[in-house]
Scaffold this active site. Structure first.
Site, PDB file in Angstrom:
ATOM      1  N   CYS A  90       0.926  -1.109  -0.067  1.00  0.00           N
ATOM      2  CA  CYS A  90       0.127   0.004  -0.033  1.00  0.00           C
ATOM      3  C   CYS A  90       0.840   1.134  -0.033  1.00  0.00           C
ATOM      4  CB  CYS A  90      -0.962   0.045   1.135  1.00  0.00           C
ATOM      5  SG  CYS A  90      -2.137   1.430   1.323  1.00  0.00           S
ATOM      6  N   HIS A 147      -8.936  -4.048  -2.187  1.00  0.00           N
ATOM      7  CA  HIS A 147      -8.062  -2.981  -1.068  1.00  0.00           C
ATOM      8  C   HIS A 147      -8.496  -1.689  -1.288  1.00  0.00           C
ATOM      9  CE1 HIS A 147      -3.804  -2.095  -0.035  1.00  0.00           C
ATOM     10  NE2 HIS A 147      -4.353  -0.985  -0.550  1.00  0.00           N
ATOM     11  N   GLU A 148      -8.735  -1.123  -2.611  1.00  0.00           N
ATOM     12  CA  GLU A 148      -8.917   0.446  -2.706  1.00  0.00           C
ATOM     13  C   GLU A 148     -10.319   0.539  -2.056  1.00  0.00           C
ATOM     14  OE1 GLU A 148      -6.433   2.058  -3.411  1.00  0.00           O
ATOM     15  OE2 GLU A 148      -5.284   0.613  -4.106  1.00  0.00           O
ATOM     16  N   HIS A 191     -10.022   1.429   1.741  1.00  0.00           N
ATOM     17  CA  HIS A 191      -9.669   2.777   2.106  1.00  0.00           C
ATOM     18  C   HIS A 191     -10.898   3.796   2.230  1.00  0.00           C
ATOM     19  CE1 HIS A 191      -5.129   2.522   2.098  1.00  0.00           C
ATOM     20  NE2 HIS A 191      -5.271   1.888   0.588  1.00  0.00           N
TER      21      HIS A 191
HETATM   22 NI    NI Z   1      -3.914   1.121  -0.262  1.00  0.00          NI
END
Ligand code: NI
Length: 173
Positions: free
Chosen positions: A100, A142-143, A146
């Site tokens: 990341c 993953h994105e 966030h």
């Molecule tokens: Ni990330």
């Protein structure tokens, strides 16, 4: 368009939930998306979410042809997701190494759904749906995490599989 500073783990903004985008097809949204692409590419990332540059709005960009940070990954089409939602396809999960840009030089083994369906708006405000599997599905999960204030170490179940890239490389070689 400008390359922005990426916030690093420990910054409390990365732990907050982002707000939905309300107004589409605006200069401000276009500017934010351009900044995300510029900042992602300047840092050789596979994806970037708006909160990582300090903007708490539900906007992510991702995609790559090939990436030296993920040499074994298949290409992922470039896409902008606004106000995304993710639905798993089936229960199958797979483990894979993630990094990341907010946690430089580290890698961790993270369990994700192998296949997903995701829905999002385009910058023009049109709703669309896609299906993805493998690394593409991993990047989207993953994105989007966030946007809910989650960083990948918070999704790990075995912290022995978390470490600095150069040390992990040493273990693998
Ligand atoms: Ni990330």
């Amino acid at each position: 368009m400008a390359i922005q500073t990426i916030l690093r783990m420990g910054n409390p903004l990365l732990l907050q939930s982002s707000a939905s985008v309300e107004y589409f097809n605006t200069k401000a949204l276009e500017h934010l998306i351009n900044d995300l692409w510029d900042t992602m590419r300047a840092n050789n990332g596979a994806g970037l979410a708006a909160p990582q540059i300090g903007v708490l709005q539900q906007v992510v960009v991702f995609g790559m042809q090939s990436n030296s940070r993920y040499p074994d990954a298949n290409p992922v089409p470039e896409q902008v997701l606004i106000n995304p939602t993710i639905t798993p396809i089936g229960d199958t999960t797979v483990e894979g190494w993630e990094g990341c840009l907010s946690i430089p030089k580290m890698r961790g083994l993270v369990r994700r759904y192998e296949a997903i369906r995701y829905t999002a708006f385009t910058p023009q405000g049109e709703l669309f749906t896609c299906e993805a599997e493998g690394f593409h599905a991993r990047v989207v999960q993953h994105e989007c995490d966030h946007l809910w204030g989650k960083l990948y170490p918070m999704q790990m179940h075995d912290m022995s599989q978390f470490g600095f890239v150069n040390m992990l490389d040493a273990i693998e070689s």
